[in-house]
Design an enzyme around this catalytic site. Structure first.
Site: not given
Ligand code: CTP
Length: 397
Positions: A207-208
Site C-alpha cells: 500500500g502507500n
C-alpha cells in the site's frame, strides 16, 4: 436532501403559522442555517420561543430587540440565500404588492436581493378575492415565487383553496430552487482518491501512505456547488465525506480502474487524486506465506494506469490529474500532463513540509495545457480543494 444554506423565514399571523415550526425544523435537519422574522400578529399563533429554539437563533420581532439593539434588516437580507414567507397573509401580501414598509419583515423583504418564496394561507373567499388574485400576480411579476395555497379544510370550517402548502412541500420547493441555482447543478463529476492495496496473501498487501483527504475535500466542494459527485475511494479512514457524495469503496488498483471506467463516459469533470499502486504482486498467495525461507522475493507487475486510459478515451470530459514528486516537480508534472492527455495537473511535493500525503495541508502548483502555472501558498486541504475546483471551472470560461 442536505444543503448548507442560509434560510430566512418570515412568518405572518394566520392559523397556519403553527406549521412554521415544522418548516424551521425541516431546514435545520437538512443542515441549513435558519433565522426567523415574525410579524406582531404571528406571535398570537406561534411563540418566538418555539421558533427560536428550533432555529437556534433569536427570532426577529421588531427593528429593535429586547436590549434595544438594532436588528439590521439589510444585514438579515444579505445573510439570506433565500427568503421564505410562510404563511403569507392577505395583509402582508397587499403590503408587499404595494411597497408598504411598516414592520421589520417588510423592510427585510424590500432590502432582499435574493429570491423570495411565498406560501399564502387565508380563507377561501379572501384567497379568491380580486385584490388577492391581483396582488399575487403582482408579486410574481416582481420576480417572487408563489407556492399556491392548497385545497382542503380551512380554519373557518369552509372547504376550498386557501390552506397553506404543507411544510414538507415548501421545504422541497425551496431546496430544489436553491439546487437549480447552484453553479454546478446537474454537472457529473468523478473523483478518485486514497491509496490502493495490492494483495500479497490473505493478510498482507502493498500500500502507500495516502489518506485520501485531498480527494475527499475536492469531492465535498464539488457537491457544495451542486454537482452530482461520485467518489471512488481506496482504503481510507476519512470520515468527513459529505452525504451529497456518492461513495464507491474499492481496494485494489484493478477495482479502482473498473469503478472509474464504469462511470467515465457520462462524466463532465474527472479528477484523479488517488495514489494508485504502480505495481502489484504477480501472484497472490491463496494461503498466508510462512516464514520458512531466509529471503523472500515478490515479483511485481505493472497495474493499469487509470488516468492514461481516461486520457485516451476522452471525449467531452475535463480531465485533471495529480503529480506527486520528490524532485523535479514541475518538469515531471508537465510531462505527465502531456503524456496522459490532461487539461490540468496539480503538482505537489512528497517531501515539502506540510504538503502531500497524510497531512491536513497542501501546497500545490496548478498547470494547464498551455503551460500556465499558478503556485499557491501552503493552506488547508479544504482551501486547496477550492483553488483546484475554481481552476477547473475557469477552464471553461
Ligand atoms: N495514476 C493512475 N493510475 C496509476 C498510476 C497513477 O491513474 N496506475 C494517476 C494518479 O491518480 C495521478 C497521476 O496518475 O493523477 C500521476 O500519478 P503519479 O503517481 O504522480 O505518477 P505515475 O504516473 O504513477 O508515474 P511515476 O510513479 O513514475 O511518477
Amino acid at each position: 436532501m442536505q444543503l448548507k444554506r442560509n434560510i430566512l423565514i418570515g412568518v405572518c399571523g394566520g392559523i397556519a403559522a403553527y406549521k412554521a415550526a415544522n418548516l424551521v425544523r425541516l431546514f435545520i435537519k437538512a443542515n441549513c442555517n435558519v433565522k426567523v422574522i415574525v410579524t406582531k400578529s404571528a406571535q398570537d399563533f406561534v411563540t418566538t420561543k418555539t421558533l427560536g429554539v428550533l432555529s437556534k437563533n433569536e427570532v426577529v420581532t421588531d427593528f429593535f430587540d429586547a436590549n434595544a439593539n438594532w436588528n439590521n434588516h439589510v444585514h438579515l437580507a444579505e445573510w439570506a440565500d433565500v427568503f421564505v414567507i410562510a404563511p403569507l397573509t392577505a395583509n402582508t401580501l397587499a403590503k408587499m404588492a404595494s411597497g408598504v414598509c411598516d414592520n421589520v419583515l417588510l423592510a427585510t423583504y424590500l432590502s432582499c436581493k435574493k429570491k423570495t418564496i411565498v406560501a399564502p394561507a387565508m380563507d377561501l373567499e379572501m384567497y379568491q378575492h380580486a385584490t388577492t388574485v391581483s396582488n399575487l400576480s403582482k408579486l410574481k411579476e416582481f420576480g417572487n415565487l408563489v407556492i399556491p395555497a392548497q385545497n382542503g379544510e380551512l380554519a373557518s370550517g369552509l372547504i376550498g383553496e386557501g390552506r397553506m402548502a404543507e411544510p414538507e412541500f415548501i421545504f422541497e420547493f425551496t431546496i430544489n430552487y436553491l439546487k437549480k441555482n447552484l453553479p454546478l447543478f446537474e454537472k457529473k463529476v468523478l473523483i478518485n482518491a486514497g491509496p490502493t492495496y495490492e494483495a500479497i496473501d490473505p493478510v498482507r498487501f502493498i500500500g502507500n501512505r495516502s489518506s485520501g483527504k485531498m480527494g475527499v475535500c475536492i469531492a465535498n466542494y464539488f457537491a457544495q456547488l451542486g454537482a452530482n459527485v461520485n467518489l471512488v475511494l481506496g482504503p481510507s479512514t476519512i470520515t468527513t465525506i459529505s452525504d451529497q457524495v456518492n461513495v464507491i469503496r474499492v481496494e485494489s488498483a484493478a477495482e479502482m480502474q473498473q469503478a472509474c471506467i464504469n462511470k467515465y463516459d457520462e462524466m463532465d469533470i474527472v479528477v484523479c487524486s488517488a495514489a494508485v499502486a504502480d505495481y502489484k504482486p504477480k501472484q497472490v498467495s491463496e494461503s498466508k506465506i510462512k516464514k520458512t525461507e531466509e529471503h523472500l522475493t515478490i515479483e511485481l507487475v505493472k497495474t493499469a494506469d487509470i488516468l492514461s486510459e481516461m486520457g485516451k478515451r476522452k471525449t467531452k470530459q475535463v480531465l485533471v490529474g495529480f503529480a506527486l514528486e520528490t524532485n523535479n516537480l514541475l518538469e515531471y508534472a508537465k510531462q505527465k500532463l502531456e503524456k496522459k492527455n490532461l487539461d490540468l495537473i496539480i503538482a505537489n511535493s512528497a517531501v515539502e513540509a506540510g504538503a502531500g500525503f497524510g497531512s491536513d495541508t497542501n501546497k500545490v502548483t496548478i498547470i494547464d495545457k498551455h503551460n500556465n502555472l499558478t503556485t499557491f501558498e501552503l493552506k488547508s486541504k479544504e482551501l486547496v480543494a477550492k483553488d483546484i475546483v475554481h481552476a477547473i471551472l475557469n477552464l471553461n470560461k
